[in-house]
Design an enzyme around this catalytic site. Structure first.
Site, PDB file in Angstrom:
ATOM      1  N   ASP A  32       0.876  -1.172   0.000  1.00 49.43           N
ATOM      2  CA  ASP A  32       0.000   0.000   0.000  1.00 49.43           C
ATOM      3  C   ASP A  32       0.912   1.221   0.000  1.00 49.43           C
ATOM      4  O   ASP A  32       2.136   1.102   0.140  1.00 49.43           O
ATOM      5  CB  ASP A  32      -0.916  -0.007   1.234  1.00 49.43           C
ATOM      6  CG  ASP A  32      -1.913   1.150   1.209  1.00 49.43           C
ATOM      7  OD1 ASP A  32      -2.386   1.501   0.109  1.00 49.43           O
ATOM      8  OD2 ASP A  32      -2.202   1.728   2.272  1.00 49.43           O
ATOM      9  N   SER A  33       0.288   2.401  -0.117  1.00 45.20           N
ATOM     10  CA  SER A  33       1.073   3.628  -0.064  1.00 45.20           C
ATOM     11  C   SER A  33       1.588   3.898   1.350  1.00 45.20           C
ATOM     12  O   SER A  33       2.556   4.627   1.516  1.00 45.20           O
ATOM     13  CB  SER A  33       0.200   4.800  -0.510  1.00 45.20           C
ATOM     14  OG  SER A  33      -0.938   4.876   0.333  1.00 45.20           O
ATOM     15  N   TYR A  42      -1.258   7.854  -2.890  1.00 45.74           N
ATOM     16  CA  TYR A  42      -1.384   7.419  -4.292  1.00 45.74           C
ATOM     17  C   TYR A  42      -2.642   8.018  -4.946  1.00 45.74           C
ATOM     18  O   TYR A  42      -2.664   8.271  -6.143  1.00 45.74           O
ATOM     19  CB  TYR A  42      -1.565   5.901  -4.353  1.00 45.74           C
ATOM     20  CG  TYR A  42      -0.329   5.035  -4.158  1.00 45.74           C
ATOM     21  CD1 TYR A  42       0.947   5.566  -4.024  1.00 45.74           C
ATOM     22  CD2 TYR A  42      -0.479   3.644  -4.139  1.00 45.74           C
ATOM     23  CE1 TYR A  42       2.044   4.731  -3.852  1.00 45.74           C
ATOM     24  CE2 TYR A  42       0.613   2.814  -3.979  1.00 45.74           C
ATOM     25  CZ  TYR A  42       1.872   3.350  -3.835  1.00 45.74           C
ATOM     26  OH  TYR A  42       2.945   2.514  -3.669  1.00 45.74           O
ATOM     27  N   GLY A  43      -3.671   8.195  -4.108  1.00 45.64           N
ATOM     28  CA  GLY A  43      -5.010   8.415  -4.654  1.00 45.64           C
ATOM     29  C   GLY A  43      -5.270   9.750  -5.320  1.00 45.64           C
ATOM     30  O   GLY A  43      -6.324   9.947  -5.917  1.00 45.64           O
ATOM     31  N   CYS A  60      -4.131  -2.234  -1.583  1.00 42.64           N
ATOM     32  CA  CYS A  60      -4.336  -0.852  -1.998  1.00 42.64           C
ATOM     33  C   CYS A  60      -5.411  -0.834  -3.085  1.00 42.64           C
ATOM     34  O   CYS A  60      -5.219  -1.385  -4.172  1.00 42.64           O
ATOM     35  CB  CYS A  60      -3.030  -0.283  -2.544  1.00 42.64           C
ATOM     36  SG  CYS A  60      -3.224   1.347  -3.282  1.00 42.64           S
ATOM     37  N   ASN A  61      -6.532  -0.199  -2.782  1.00 39.03           N
ATOM     38  CA  ASN A  61      -7.622  -0.127  -3.765  1.00 39.03           C
ATOM     39  C   ASN A  61      -7.249   0.694  -4.994  1.00 39.03           C
ATOM     40  O   ASN A  61      -7.684   0.410  -6.097  1.00 39.03           O
ATOM     41  CB  ASN A  61      -8.853   0.523  -3.127  1.00 39.03           C
ATOM     42  CG  ASN A  61      -9.542  -0.389  -2.152  1.00 39.03           C
ATOM     43  OD1 ASN A  61     -10.376  -1.195  -2.534  1.00 39.03           O
ATOM     44  ND2 ASN A  61      -9.193  -0.279  -0.880  1.00 39.03           N
ATOM     45  N   THR A  62      -6.465   1.744  -4.768  1.00 38.78           N
ATOM     46  CA  THR A  62      -6.128   2.629  -5.884  1.00 38.78           C
ATOM     47  C   THR A  62      -5.327   1.869  -6.936  1.00 38.78           C
ATOM     48  O   THR A  62      -5.600   1.951  -8.143  1.00 38.78           O
ATOM     49  CB  THR A  62      -5.334   3.850  -5.355  1.00 38.78           C
ATOM     50  OG1 THR A  62      -6.090   4.460  -4.306  1.00 38.78           O
ATOM     51  CG2 THR A  62      -5.070   4.855  -6.446  1.00 38.78           C
ATOM     52  N   GLU A  95      -2.587   9.432   7.770  1.00 38.03           N
ATOM     53  CA  GLU A  95      -1.127   9.234   7.805  1.00 38.03           C
ATOM     54  C   GLU A  95      -0.479  10.161   8.836  1.00 38.03           C
ATOM     55  O   GLU A  95       0.522   9.816   9.445  1.00 38.03           O
ATOM     56  CB  GLU A  95      -0.520   9.475   6.420  1.00 38.03           C
ATOM     57  CG  GLU A  95      -0.827   8.374   5.411  1.00 38.03           C
ATOM     58  CD  GLU A  95      -0.049   7.076   5.663  1.00 38.03           C
ATOM     59  OE1 GLU A  95       1.092   7.139   6.140  1.00 38.03           O
ATOM     60  OE2 GLU A  95      -0.610   5.996   5.378  1.00 38.03           O
ATOM     61  N   CYS A 127     -11.090   2.224   0.350  1.00 42.73           N
ATOM     62  CA  CYS A 127      -9.674   2.551   0.500  1.00 42.73           C
ATOM     63  C   CYS A 127      -9.243   1.849   1.772  1.00 42.73           C
ATOM     64  O   CYS A 127      -9.970   1.896   2.784  1.00 42.73           O
ATOM     65  CB  CYS A 127      -9.486   4.060   0.618  1.00 42.73           C
ATOM     66  SG  CYS A 127      -7.818   4.555   1.149  1.00 42.73           S
ATOM     67  N   THR A 128      -8.099   1.213   1.747  1.00 40.73           N
ATOM     68  CA  THR A 128      -7.709   0.393   2.906  1.00 40.73           C
ATOM     69  C   THR A 128      -7.364   1.229   4.137  1.00 40.73           C
ATOM     70  O   THR A 128      -7.251   0.695   5.226  1.00 40.73           O
ATOM     71  CB  THR A 128      -6.537  -0.539   2.554  1.00 40.73           C
ATOM     72  OG1 THR A 128      -5.462   0.244   1.995  1.00 40.73           O
ATOM     73  CG2 THR A 128      -6.967  -1.596   1.571  1.00 40.73           C
ATOM     74  N   HIS A 129      -7.219   2.527   3.956  1.00 41.32           N
ATOM     75  CA  HIS A 129      -7.055   3.394   5.132  1.00 41.32           C
ATOM     76  C   HIS A 129      -8.387   3.568   5.887  1.00 41.32           C
ATOM     77  O   HIS A 129      -8.381   3.869   7.078  1.00 41.32           O
ATOM     78  CB  HIS A 129      -6.576   4.789   4.732  1.00 41.32           C
ATOM     79  CG  HIS A 129      -5.110   4.894   4.397  1.00 41.32           C
ATOM     80  ND1 HIS A 129      -4.574   4.392   3.230  1.00 41.32           N
ATOM     81  CD2 HIS A 129      -4.071   5.456   5.070  1.00 41.32           C
ATOM     82  CE1 HIS A 129      -3.266   4.659   3.209  1.00 41.32           C
ATOM     83  NE2 HIS A 129      -2.942   5.294   4.311  1.00 41.32           N
TER      84      HIS A 129
HETATM   85  N1  DGL Z   1      -4.845   2.828   0.913  1.00 36.86           N
HETATM   86  C1  DGL Z   1      -4.800   2.970  -0.499  1.00 36.86           C
HETATM   87  C2  DGL Z   1      -6.088   2.627  -1.158  1.00 36.86           C
HETATM   88  O1  DGL Z   1      -6.711   1.683  -0.707  1.00 36.86           O
HETATM   89  C3  DGL Z   1      -4.079   4.197  -1.023  1.00 36.86           C
HETATM   90  C4  DGL Z   1      -4.491   5.497  -0.448  1.00 36.86           C
HETATM   91  C5  DGL Z   1      -3.636   6.660  -0.969  1.00 36.86           C
HETATM   92  O2  DGL Z   1      -2.416   6.589  -0.872  1.00 36.86           O
HETATM   93  O3  DGL Z   1      -4.223   7.627  -1.489  1.00 36.86           O
HETATM   94  O4  DGL Z   1      -6.495   3.189  -2.120  1.00 36.86           O
END
Ligand code: DGL
Length: 274
Positions: A9-10, A41-42, A72-74, A147, A179-181
């Site tokens: 993931d990011s 990443y998003g 990471c979903n993105t 973060e 999003c995994t966050h």
């Molecule tokens: N946690 C990641 C996701 O599921 C990336 C989030 C990010 O870095 O923007 O998309």
């Protein structure tokens, strides 16, 4: 030797997936890469997200992972094909795991701007529920606040209210944490949504798909093939980041319950550009 499960993931978000993998398959060693030098990443371009996925997955392959879970979903939304091509091992996605667990036609999806714009969740849900009304909302403020560990402040609450407004207007009864966050915001989101709204973490279904895969690769103890888990956790997990290991360890300790050892790695050593 057990098959190494790779996740990336990011930053911190993929830890929500890692925790599920560890709980469900305690015998499987895991390698987690948080690309913290490039978080988030998003809000990046599609080209960036695809190039980064190629680098990260190449690094994980060279580290010897035997199966890859997209934490990471993105990257999953925009670069699953890149990950599959680079991994050389089976890849488990989050987004295509979600359709099986949706039982409503009024669905909201909270995701990064890149994931929301890709329409990947809408397509995945429509594959099994073509009449579902799917409202996808990009939430650019969430990942930077998570973060930075700013989970208590007004800024997060105001952002959440803003992002939830279109879902409330659409009267959704199911919200996908795309999003995994975002599972880290579950309590806040649940508080702001109408009572009874179902929050879905796609990792839950994705991690269940990992079991048959590990079993087919001859790598799953009998006890982990069923639903019940009676074995004590014996996982060995290596946590790596491309940014500062100390700050990652501090933030991660909140979510993992103890301060983990974190290594800084350079993707350049694997012939990559980061
Ligand atoms: N946690 C990641 C996701 O599921 C990336 C989030 C990010 O870095 O923007 O998309």
């Amino acid at each position: 030797m057990s098959l190494l499960v790779g996740l990336f993931d990011s930053g911190l978000g993929g830890l929500t997936v890692l925790r599920r993998v560890q709980a469900r398959y305690p015998h499987s060693p895991c390698l987690y890469l948080g690309d913290t030098a490039r978080v988030p990443y998003g809000t990046r371009s599609v080209e960036d997200i695809r190039a980064i996925a190629a680098e990260v997955v190449t690094w994980l392959r060279l580290e010897g992972v035997g199966v890859l879970v997209m934490a990471c979903n993105t990257s999953n939304a925009l670069a699953l094909d890149v990950a599959v091509a680079q991994a050389g091992v089976p890849v488990v996605g989050l987004i295509d795991s979600v359709a099986a667990v949706i039982d409503s036609d009024r669905v909201g999806v909270l995701a990064t701007p890149a994931t929301a714009a890709s329409g990947a969740y809408r397509r995945a849900i429509h594959a099994s529920r073509p009449r579902a009304l799917v409202t996808e909302v990009g939430c650019p403020a969430f990942v930077p606040l998570i973060e930075a560990g700013r989970l208590e402040g007004l800024e997060l609450r105001e952002a959440a209210n803003r992002y939830l407004a279109p879902l409330l207007a659409a009267q959704v009864d199911t919200v996908v944490l795309g999003c995994t966050h975002y599972p880290l915001l579950r309590a806040l989101l649940q508080e702001l949504l109408p009572v009874g709204t179902r929050l879905i973490d796609p990792a839950e279904a994705a991690v269940e798909r990992l079991g048959p895969l590990l079993a087919s690769l001859g790598d799953l103890p009998e006890s982990e093939q069923g639903q019940a888990l009676f074995v004590a956790p014996q996982h060995s997990t290596r946590l790596c980041v491309t940014g500062c290991p100390d700050s990652f360890a501090t933030s991660a300790s909140t979510w993992l319950g103890c301060r983990p050892a974190v290594e800084r790695v350079s993707l350049r050593s694997a012939g990559c550009a980061a």
